[in-house]
Design an enzyme around this catalytic site. Structure first.
Site, short mmCIF file in Angstrom:
data_model
loop_
_atom_site.label_atom_id
_atom_site.label_comp_id
_atom_site.label_asym_id
_atom_site.label_seq_id
_atom_site.Cartn_x
_atom_site.Cartn_y
_atom_site.Cartn_z
CG ASN A 159 -0.36 -0.12 2.51
OD1 ASN A 159 0.80 -0.52 2.61
ND2 ASN A 159 -1.09 0.21 3.54
CE LYS A 182 8.86 -10.40 0.21
NZ LYS A 182 7.69 -10.14 -0.63
N PRO A 183 10.46 -6.11 -0.64
CG PRO A 183 10.67 -5.11 -2.74
CD PRO A 183 11.39 -6.01 -1.77
N GLY A 232 2.78 -5.44 7.51
CA GLY A 232 1.85 -6.19 6.68
C GLY A 232 0.67 -6.65 7.49
CB SER A 233 -1.92 -9.15 6.74
OG SER A 233 -1.11 -10.29 6.56
CD GLU A 254 4.74 -0.25 13.25
OE1 GLU A 254 3.55 0.07 13.28
OE2 GLU A 254 5.58 0.17 14.07
CG LEU A 255 1.28 -6.79 12.76
CD1 LEU A 255 0.96 -7.93 13.70
CD2 LEU A 255 2.08 -7.29 11.56
CB CYS A 288 -1.96 0.20 8.44
SG CYS A 288 -0.84 1.59 8.68
CD GLU A 386 -6.29 -4.03 7.85
OE1 GLU A 386 -5.81 -5.15 7.61
OE2 GLU A 386 -5.60 -3.03 8.13
#
Ligand code: NDP
Length: 520
Positions: A159, A182-183, A232-233, A254-255, A288, A386
């Protein structure tokens, strides 16, 4: 050929190209459906080799010191500003976001962060002198120093390809680590271009590398690095946490979020409505800390809904082009469309009313109409899971207590906001929210206070970015005790004697022997 030219060439050669070859991932423009490039789907052995090279490069980078590393960061900032159009173009093409979002929420953030960490890293990571209380340590010096972990792995989402991937590499690099990023496989191109740029701006080879690939590539990274930062998730974050725990390496996560907004009866309803629409719809809701649900006190509910509907109807959606053309871009990640449709269907089946939007937009790209819902409650996924789409569900509440209870009825706790012209009351309500962050009469802007930690509670994550914790997490704290003028023998040393035992017992009684008085 420069990194930028290489990336452009890849993109041009790949337009209209056949599906990705084996071991390659095709990158698509979500706003047009066009294939704009291919990247390697790296295998575990390639990631191992990358981390090994990063490990060899790290000591020289650490030895450059804060000033040497800051020079590279400032050079990079200059590069970003000089090459802003190309960076924005690539972000827009791989993510489907508007030019304005790419400029403000990505490029502007990263330029700000480069200068911020270049300046603040020496302060946050300076040796900390500890004044110890212990009588037994009289005359000894104690201090904490922060030393880089070595090789840090950063795994990022799709995102915000720049802010939430490269942005997290900046403090890790300033702390003296090598970084392997790692994108997301969905949006790897901007970061891939940066691998060369960072070197051209003065970092030694292999200090910053980019490992492209899917989930397995990320898994291989966790297996090799000395510390992992993941954005990410919650689902994948849990896997990363388990893998890090197996190896006993630190992990910062960071989720996801389901951020609430509370609008109290004395709020500036216009401001609250503008903020709700802005931060529910911006980047197609793929943030997020987007406003994912709103609780409005009864007396201002109708007025708030009316204003939100009017503002939402004004939004222009479509493929981003020249500046100012559209307000809302595309949905970046294909499966996200099904999640939004599922949440909408579930809400409508349970009695929600769709006041604006509610459908997928027309192609060839992927769009979901800006949507406003009322008649919602917590039996619906749209209020508890979410959604990550341009969807704003609004619920009427009796009073502030009910709003707080519902806002806290969530497994997430990332950001939150409260609107009230009675600022003291707004702050009181904010303090009652189970969220890592809260704004009063504002939303999301706390993210720009790089001095303040930003992290989630509950299933929104562990650890924080920004502030002192946002760079110390990339270091191991080492406590050092120094005795400058030590006697040959100290009272705590052998031999044990009855005299010394008695003396320590007396000391103990002197210090803590009195019965504590109870405060009434
Ligand atoms: P995912 O969890 O699907 O993926 C995140 C990254 O992890 C991707 O690079 C992904 O690779 C990689 N990955 C997948 N499987 C593994 C694995 N087993 N081991 C290691 N890495 C793996 O998240 P999304 O990309 O879908 O991002 C959206 C989510 O990110 C939302 O939940 C959002 O709330 C959250 N987010 C949180 C932020 C915060 O600051 N708290 C900020 C921004 C987003 P690949 O894509 O190639 O599969």
């Amino acid at each position: 050929m420069s990194a930028l030219e290489q990336s452009e060439t890849t993109a041009q050669h790949s337009n209209g190209a056949p599906p990705a070859a084996r071991g390659q991932i095709a990158v698509e423009n979500p706003a047009t459906g066009e294939v704009i490039g291919h990247v390697d789907d790296m295998r575990a052995e390639q990631v191992d080799a990358m981390v090994e090279r990063a490990r060899r490069a790290q000591p020289a980078w650490e030895a450059q010191g804060f000033d040497g590393r800051a020079e590279v960061m400032l050079e990079l900032r200059h590069w970003f500003v000089q090459n802003r159009d190309q960076v924005i173009d690539l972000l827009v093409r791989e993510n489907g976001k508007t030019r304005e979002d790419a400029l403000l929420a990505e490029l502007f953030y990263v330029c700000d962060a480069l200068g911020f960490w270049a300046k603040k890293a020496p302060k946050y990571l300076a040796d900390e002198r500890i004044k110890t209380h212990s009588l037994l340590l009289l005359g000894k010096k104690v201090f904490v120093r922060y030393r880089p972990h070595g090789v840090v792995g950063v795994i990022g989402p799709w995102n915000y390809p720049l802010t939430n991937s490269f942005g997290d590499c900046i403090p890790a690099l300033m702390a003296g680590n090598s970084v392997v990023l790692k994108p997301s496989e969905i949006t790897p191109l901007t970061n891939l271009m940066l691998a060369d740029v960072v070197r051209e701006c003065g970092a030694p080879a292999d200090v910053f590398q980019v490992a492209t690939g899917a989930g397995e590539t990320g898994g291989a990274l966790v297996e090799n690095v000395d510390m992992i930062h993941f954005t990410g998730s919650t689902r994948t974050g849990r896997k990363v946490a388990v893998a890090a725990a197996e190896r006993l390496i630190p992990a910062s996560l960071e989720l996801g979020g389901k951020d609430p907004m509370i609008v109290l009866r004395e709020a500036d309803v216009d401001r609250a409505a503008n903020m709700a629409v802005q931060w529910a719809m911006s980047n197609s809701g793929q943030i997020c800390m987007a406003v994912e649900r709103v609780y409005v006190e009864e007396p201002v509910y109708d007025q708030f809904v009316e204003k939100v509907v009017a503002r939402t109807l004004e939004l222009r959606q479509g493929a981003p082009g020249e500046p100012g053309r559209v307000d809302i871009g595309a949905m970046t990640f294909p499966p996200q469309m099904e999640i939004i449709r599922g949440h909408m269907q579930d809400a409508v089946d349970k009695g929600a009313q769709v006041l604006v939007g509610g459908n997928a937009g027309t192609g060839p790209g992927r769009f979901f109409e800006p949507t406003v819902l009322t008649g919602v409650d917590h039996t619906m996924k749209i209020m508890t899971e979410e959604t990550f789409g341009p969807v704003l569900p609004i619920m009427k509440v009796r009073d502030a207590d009910e709003a707080v209870r519902l806002a806290n009825d969530s497994r997430y706790g990332l950001n939150s906001s409260v609107f009230s012209k009675d600022v003291a009351k707004g702050e009181q309500v904010a303090r009652r929210l189970n969220a890592g962050n809260a704004c009063v009469n504002d939303a999301l802007m706390n993210y720009l206070a790089l001095e303040a930690p930003f992290g989630g509670s509950g299933e929104s994550g562990l650890g924080a970015r920004h502030g002192a914790p946002g760079i110390r997490k990339y270091c191991a704290a080492q406590t050092i005790l120094v005795t400058r003028f030590g006697p040959k023998r100290e009272p705590t040393m052998f031999p044990n004697t009855a005299f010394k035992a008695k003396a320590f017992e007396r000391l103990m009684l002197l210090m803590w022997g009195r019965k504590p008085r109870r405060k009434r």
